[in-house]
Design a protein around this motif. Sequence first.
Motif, short mmCIF file in Angstrom:
data_model
loop_
_atom_site.label_atom_id
_atom_site.label_comp_id
_atom_site.label_asym_id
_atom_site.label_seq_id
_atom_site.Cartn_x
_atom_site.Cartn_y
_atom_site.Cartn_z
N LEU A 33 72.78 5.60 25.81
CA LEU A 33 73.89 6.21 25.08
C LEU A 33 74.98 5.18 24.85
O LEU A 33 75.51 4.60 25.79
N ASP A 34 75.29 4.94 23.57
CA ASP A 34 76.30 3.96 23.22
C ASP A 34 77.68 4.60 23.30
O ASP A 34 78.00 5.52 22.55
N ASN A 35 78.48 4.14 24.24
CA ASN A 35 79.82 4.69 24.45
C ASN A 35 80.76 3.57 24.86
O ASN A 35 80.65 3.03 25.96
N LYS A 36 81.69 3.22 23.98
CA LYS A 36 82.58 2.09 24.25
C LYS A 36 83.54 2.36 25.42
O LYS A 36 84.08 1.42 26.02
N ASN A 37 83.73 3.64 25.76
CA ASN A 37 84.63 3.99 26.86
C ASN A 37 83.93 4.02 28.22
O ASN A 37 84.59 4.12 29.25
N ALA A 38 82.60 3.95 28.21
CA ALA A 38 81.84 4.07 29.45
C ALA A 38 82.17 2.93 30.40
O ALA A 38 82.33 1.78 30.00
N ASP A 39 82.29 3.27 31.69
CA ASP A 39 82.66 2.29 32.71
C ASP A 39 81.82 2.52 33.95
O ASP A 39 81.70 3.66 34.42
N ASP A 40 81.24 1.46 34.49
CA ASP A 40 80.39 1.57 35.68
C ASP A 40 81.12 2.17 36.88
O ASP A 40 80.50 2.77 37.76
N LYS A 41 82.44 1.98 36.93
CA LYS A 41 83.18 2.51 38.08
C LYS A 41 83.14 4.04 38.11
O LYS A 41 83.38 4.65 39.15
#
Length: 504
Positions: free
Chosen positions: A471-479
């Motif tokens: 899923l392409d999501n520029k807001n996604a963060d591993d934290k």
Amino acid sequence: MNNEKSDEQTSFTEPKADDLYRPDVDTNGVDEQKLMRRIDLHVIPWLAMLYFLNFMDRGNIGNAKLYGMTTNIDHPISDTQYLIALTVYFFPYALLEPASNVILRRLKPSLWLSSLIFCWGVVVICHGFIQSYGGLVTVRVLLGVTEAGMYPGIVFYISSWYKRSEMGSKIAFFFSSATLSGAFSGLLSVAIHNMDGVGGLAGWRWIFILEGLFTVIVALLSFWVIQDYPEAARFLTEEERVFVIRRLKNDVRLSAAGEKFKKKYVWQSLRDWKTWVAMGIYMGFDGPLYAFSLFLPTIINELGFTATKANLLTIPPYAWGCITTVAVGVLGDRIGTRYYMSLFLFATGAAGYIILIASRSPALSYFAVFLAASAIYPSIPNNVAWVAGNVEGAYKRSVTLGMAIGWGNINGAVTSNIYRSVDSPWYTMGHGIVLAYIGIGLICVTVMRIGLQRENARRDRGERDEVIDGLDNKNADDKNGHYPTVEAARLDKGDDWSGFQYSL
């Protein structure tokens, strides 16, 4: 993801095929309105009956006291000893509630709740045979132990059947029985006291014996009447069971399909700021609740009315509390916001107790009692529904509710000591302490509203978005977590999931 963030849905919308629970079952023939009406009839009335007995059996000691419970025994009980006996009830009652809710989730409600009811019925009967202060303390401790799981258990059980937008009215209907029990307890005590001398027993003893006996009978019936969770309810067809679970999952009640116990669910609750703020909210209405229910007959009695008249005069305030509880529950579900309702109710309660503090007129004080009843009782289902609706995950919700309700109830240990006989007839100190409790509740609901609103805004901005494979999501963060699918993130994080929107 936007459609996932709708926090209140008016009707059931079939989830996407990939998200369906039991996709092999066709539920197209299920009529939602008819099914929910049938669920209401099977679930709510009996729960109301159980809570009616729960509240009456813990509060009838106030009625019995007016008929000589503390003096008409072998070893009379002083005012201080009576207050201590009321106090000790709350410690096991509050401390055992979180554990009871976890047990309830792991066992069948029909087994666990019915066993609790049977045990406390026996304890109530034992109240009728006390002869000393030690005996009274013993039975009050045992009553606290056996009643501990009922209220949080019922709230959690209801949350396992209904959507968030429906819980306020459902909890209000069952909780209104608490106000009815207050009214009925006064009337019943007057009637039972006429048995004074029957079997060589004082009338106040018969109050406990007969009411406890009825509770035992209801407990035995409850083994068959109480339905278990939707996935195992006997009165539903297979298609209806699947429909109900899909309906709950669609309301972000993902644990409706079943959830295995993991310790992390307990820690999720303990680390959640909402749990601790909820404890403050529950403190704000549970403290006043117990002060009101335990001492209303005494307060009215000290205003110049006889014991029988005082018991009878408790009926109208409780009846008014019942009406307002149901009205607020229904209205809260319809308008979809609970904060402003809570604000209004706490303000009304504050006004009532300010009048009680200032008044030196029995008529004005009696009017203020109506204001207090119309604020305290409706506050409970409104705020319980608000808290329960904003916690996802069956075990996390059970722990959160158990902790919040437990902490709220332990404050009954404080408010059971604030109406001292030396302060009669106006009880200024007691009313002042209740007013302080209401102030705490008012502050905490405001903190809850601000916190939930800010968290929703962060999620709308994408600050809580998880990394989802593919899923392409520029807001996604591993934290925020890394998951193979959106469904995996939802199941693991509960209400911490980025797509969960809190109701305000």
